[in-house]
Design a protein around this motif. Structure first.
Motif, PDB file in Angstrom:
ATOM      1  N   ILE A  65      28.715  26.869  47.586  1.00 26.08           N
ATOM      2  CA  ILE A  65      27.956  26.040  48.518  1.00 26.08           C
ATOM      3  C   ILE A  65      28.477  26.294  49.925  1.00 26.08           C
ATOM      4  CG2 ILE A  65      27.339  23.683  49.169  1.00 26.08           C
ATOM      5  CD1 ILE A  65      27.716  22.916  46.221  1.00 26.08           C
ATOM      6  N   GLU A  66      27.570  26.682  50.799  1.00 24.81           N
ATOM      7  CA  GLU A  66      27.899  26.950  52.199  1.00 24.81           C
ATOM      8  C   GLU A  66      27.264  25.852  53.034  1.00 24.81           C
ATOM      9  OE1 GLU A  66      26.500  30.429  55.093  1.00 24.81           O
ATOM     10  OE2 GLU A  66      27.842  31.126  53.487  1.00 24.81           O
ATOM     11  N   ASP A  67      28.111  25.002  53.589  1.00 28.95           N
ATOM     12  CA  ASP A  67      27.635  23.771  54.218  1.00 28.95           C
ATOM     13  C   ASP A  67      26.884  22.967  53.151  1.00 28.95           C
ATOM     14  OD1 ASP A  67      28.816  24.430  56.676  1.00 28.95           O
ATOM     15  OD2 ASP A  67      27.119  25.706  57.176  1.00 28.95           O
ATOM     16  N   THR A  68      25.554  22.959  53.169  1.00 26.43           N
ATOM     17  CA  THR A  68      24.813  22.233  52.127  1.00 26.43           C
ATOM     18  C   THR A  68      23.931  23.158  51.294  1.00 26.43           C
ATOM     19  OG1 THR A  68      23.013  21.749  53.679  1.00 26.43           O
ATOM     20  CG2 THR A  68      24.789  20.107  53.489  1.00 26.43           C
ATOM     21  N   ASP A  69      24.010  24.463  51.542  1.00 27.26           N
ATOM     22  CA  ASP A  69      23.131  25.414  50.859  1.00 27.26           C
ATOM     23  C   ASP A  69      23.868  26.148  49.744  1.00 27.26           C
ATOM     24  OD1 ASP A  69      21.020  24.845  52.623  1.00 27.26           O
ATOM     25  OD2 ASP A  69      21.788  26.292  54.091  1.00 27.26           O
ATOM     26  N   VAL A  70      23.183  26.346  48.626  1.00 23.19           N
ATOM     27  CA  VAL A  70      23.717  27.167  47.538  1.00 23.19           C
ATOM     28  C   VAL A  70      23.458  28.628  47.879  1.00 23.19           C
ATOM     29  CG1 VAL A  70      23.527  27.756  45.096  1.00 23.19           C
ATOM     30  CG2 VAL A  70      23.363  25.361  45.816  1.00 23.19           C
ATOM     31  N   VAL A  71      24.533  29.431  47.968  1.00 20.40           N
ATOM     32  CA  VAL A  71      24.383  30.832  48.372  1.00 20.40           C
ATOM     33  C   VAL A  71      24.704  31.806  47.244  1.00 20.40           C
ATOM     34  CG1 VAL A  71      24.786  30.331  50.812  1.00 20.40           C
ATOM     35  CG2 VAL A  71      26.729  30.897  49.333  1.00 20.40           C
ATOM     36  N   ALA A  72      25.273  31.320  46.147  1.00 14.90           N
ATOM     37  CA  ALA A  72      25.547  32.192  45.000  1.00 14.90           C
ATOM     38  C   ALA A  72      25.684  31.333  43.755  1.00 14.90           C
ATOM     39  CB  ALA A  72      26.814  33.011  45.218  1.00 14.90           C
ATOM     40  N   THR A  73      25.307  31.923  42.619  1.00 15.90           N
ATOM     41  CA  THR A  73      25.345  31.224  41.335  1.00 15.90           C
ATOM     42  C   THR A  73      25.835  32.183  40.261  1.00 15.90           C
ATOM     43  OG1 THR A  73      23.414  29.910  41.989  1.00 15.90           O
ATOM     44  CG2 THR A  73      23.973  29.929  39.658  1.00 15.90           C
ATOM     45  N   SER A  74      26.702  31.690  39.379  1.00 16.08           N
ATOM     46  CA  SER A  74      27.145  32.478  38.224  1.00 16.08           C
ATOM     47  C   SER A  74      27.286  31.560  37.021  1.00 16.08           C
ATOM     48  CB  SER A  74      28.499  33.145  38.485  1.00 16.08           C
ATOM     49  OG  SER A  74      28.430  34.118  39.492  1.00 16.08           O
ATOM     50  N   PRO A  75      26.938  32.037  35.832  1.00 15.43           N
ATOM     51  CA  PRO A  75      27.249  31.266  34.626  1.00 15.43           C
ATOM     52  C   PRO A  75      28.760  31.103  34.490  1.00 15.43           C
ATOM     53  CG  PRO A  75      25.729  33.081  34.152  1.00 15.43           C
ATOM     54  CD  PRO A  75      26.252  33.309  35.527  1.00 15.43           C
ATOM     55  N   LEU A  76      29.187  29.950  34.034  1.00 17.89           N
ATOM     56  CA  LEU A  76      30.615  29.707  33.886  1.00 17.89           C
ATOM     57  C   LEU A  76      31.258  30.708  32.935  1.00 17.89           C
ATOM     58  CD1 LEU A  76      33.185  28.070  34.331  1.00 17.89           C
ATOM     59  CD2 LEU A  76      32.385  26.459  32.574  1.00 17.89           C
ATOM     60  N   ASP A  77      30.560  31.082  31.857  1.00 18.98           N
ATOM     61  CA  ASP A  77      31.188  32.011  30.916  1.00 18.98           C
ATOM     62  C   ASP A  77      31.453  33.369  31.560  1.00 18.98           C
ATOM     63  OD1 ASP A  77      28.566  32.914  31.020  1.00 18.98           O
ATOM     64  OD2 ASP A  77      28.281  32.979  28.849  1.00 18.98           O
ATOM     65  N   GLU A  78      30.633  33.760  32.535  1.00 19.69           N
ATOM     66  CA  GLU A  78      30.874  35.003  33.262  1.00 19.69           C
ATOM     67  C   GLU A  78      32.156  34.903  34.083  1.00 19.69           C
ATOM     68  OE1 GLU A  78      28.566  36.965  36.933  1.00 19.69           O
ATOM     69  OE2 GLU A  78      27.353  36.878  35.101  1.00 19.69           O
ATOM     70  N   VAL A  79      32.358  33.760  34.727  1.00 24.29           N
ATOM     71  CA  VAL A  79      33.570  33.542  35.517  1.00 24.29           C
ATOM     72  C   VAL A  79      34.793  33.472  34.603  1.00 24.29           C
ATOM     73  CG1 VAL A  79      34.705  32.007  37.173  1.00 24.29           C
ATOM     74  CG2 VAL A  79      32.234  32.353  37.293  1.00 24.29           C
ATOM     75  N   MET A  80      34.634  32.859  33.453  1.00 21.62           N
ATOM     76  CA  MET A  80      35.738  32.766  32.498  1.00 21.62           C
ATOM     77  C   MET A  80      36.142  34.150  31.986  1.00 21.62           C
ATOM     78  SD  MET A  80      34.328  29.408  30.432  1.00 21.62           S
ATOM     79  CE  MET A  80      35.476  29.547  29.055  1.00 21.62           C
ATOM     80  N   ASN A  81      35.155  34.957  31.601  1.00 22.12           N
ATOM     81  CA  ASN A  81      35.454  36.246  30.971  1.00 22.12           C
ATOM     82  C   ASN A  81      35.974  37.286  31.949  1.00 22.12           C
ATOM     83  OD1 ASN A  81      34.647  35.274  28.458  1.00 22.12           O
ATOM     84  ND2 ASN A  81      32.524  35.917  28.750  1.00 22.12           N
ATOM     85  N   ALA A  82      35.587  37.162  33.213  1.00 23.90           N
ATOM     86  CA  ALA A  82      36.032  38.142  34.206  1.00 23.90           C
ATOM     87  C   ALA A  82      37.272  37.700  34.958  1.00 23.90           C
ATOM     88  CB  ALA A  82      34.907  38.416  35.211  1.00 23.90           C
ATOM     89  N   PHE A  83      37.550  36.384  34.956  1.00 20.61           N
ATOM     90  CA  PHE A  83      38.578  35.869  35.860  1.00 20.61           C
ATOM     91  C   PHE A  83      39.482  34.824  35.219  1.00 20.61           C
ATOM     92  CE2 PHE A  83      39.392  32.950  39.665  1.00 20.61           C
ATOM     93  CZ  PHE A  83      40.477  33.689  40.122  1.00 20.61           C
ATOM     94  N   LEU A  84      38.923  33.731  34.764  1.00 20.57           N
ATOM     95  CA  LEU A  84      39.750  32.593  34.364  1.00 20.57           C
ATOM     96  C   LEU A  84      40.539  32.831  33.084  1.00 20.57           C
ATOM     97  CD1 LEU A  84      37.399  29.550  35.144  1.00 20.57           C
ATOM     98  CD2 LEU A  84      39.284  30.451  36.525  1.00 20.57           C
ATOM     99  N   LEU A  85      39.982  33.576  32.134  1.00 17.68           N
ATOM    100  CA  LEU A  85      40.614  33.712  30.821  1.00 17.68           C
ATOM    101  C   LEU A  85      41.241  35.085  30.597  1.00 17.68           C
ATOM    102  CD1 LEU A  85      38.054  31.855  28.522  1.00 17.68           C
ATOM    103  CD2 LEU A  85      40.021  30.933  29.767  1.00 17.68           C
ATOM    104  N   VAL A  86      41.424  35.855  31.661  1.00 15.69           N
ATOM    105  CA  VAL A  86      42.011  37.189  31.527  1.00 15.69           C
ATOM    106  C   VAL A  86      43.180  37.320  32.493  1.00 15.69           C
ATOM    107  CG1 VAL A  86      39.791  38.176  30.852  1.00 15.69           C
ATOM    108  CG2 VAL A  86      40.489  38.258  33.247  1.00 15.69           C
TER     109      VAL A  86
END
Length: 257
Positions: A65-86
């Motif tokens: 979220i940039e100020d009040t606008d959504v500028v990017a979206t990702s499924p949580l599982d994508e963030v988990m598999n690429a970043f949070l759980l590795v």
């Protein structure tokens, strides 16, 4: 000033002009521990993390979220598999991020934000941001099949020692990209690896982590990561897609290293 090469890599951080951005984990169904992982990964940074409920969004979605606008979206599982759980071994020993889906959009969208990041054992996740973005820019270069890529390694021997890094740069060397690698001497590629090697022992050679891609003919996405080691295994870094800034990073590496 536009077009000028700054006196140091650190000077690029003073130019950072990112708007106010935050991360939101929306409509979480995953365990609360996942939310805590995301929060801890960005603890102490200028990017805040919050949990939100948005009826119009699906479950387990991460937003930038940039100020009040959504500028990017990702499924949580994508963030988990690429970043949070590795951990970083996934990228050092293999080509993850090069041949799969790459870095999640909510991470690549955090351009021009200056991060202060620690490696293991102080943090399991912070430095991984730099690894992810390095691989993202390498993937961008590989997919283009042309242009110029400049990468600094501190120790050139890392290209040989890290199986994943070696495979990535073998693919890049075979792709038609003009690849320049920088680091302290002690290793040279064999003749089958078409890399232009630059060696030195200055502070930039010993303490920089840069990956800069300039597309062929100026058509395409410009991207650069600039990071400087500020203490043992601690880094200040940012990435950018600003054409002028990327061009100046490219020129800095060409002229100063």
């Amino acid at each position: 000033m536009a077009g000028d090469v700054p006196p140091s890599l650190r000077a690029f951080f003073a130019e950072a002009d990112a708007p106010n951005r935050s991360l939101a984990l929306v409509n979480r169904k995953e365990p609360e521990a996942v939310q805590r992982l995301l929060e801890s990964a960005f603890a102490g940074q200028s990017v805040s993390v919050a949990e939100r409920q948005f009826p119009e969004e699906g479950d387990d979605v991460v937003l930038v979220i940039e100020d009040t606008d959504v500028v990017a979206t990702s499924p949580l599982d994508e963030v988990m598999n690429a970043f949070l759980l590795v951990n970083s071994d996934l990228y050092k020993t293999g080509t993850s991020g090069l041949e799969d889906g790459g870095a999640p959009s909510v991470l690549t969208a955090l351009a021009d934000v200056v991060f202060d990041l620690r490696g293991y054992p102080a943090s399991n996740k912070e430095k991984l941001l730099l690894i992810l973005m390095s691989r993202y820019i390498e993937r961008l270069a590989l997919s283009s099949g042309g242009g110029r890529l400049r990468s600094t390694f501190q120790r050139l021997s890392r290209i040989e020692d890290e199986r994943g890094t070696r495979e990535v740069y073998r693919k890049l060397a075979e792709s038609g990209v003009d690849v320049h690698v920088y680091g302290q001497p002690g290793w040279r590629p064999d003749e089958s690896l078409d890399l232009t090697v630059h060696t030195g022992t200055s502070d930039d050679y010993r303490h920089s982590w840069c990956v800069a891609y300039t597309p062929q003919g100026g058509d395409g996405t410009y991207a650069a990561l600039v990071a400087v080691e500020t203490a043992p295994n601690e880094w200040r870094g940012m990435w950018t897609y600003d054409r002028d800034r990327v061009t100046r990073v490219d020129r800095y590496l060409d002229e100063r290293l």
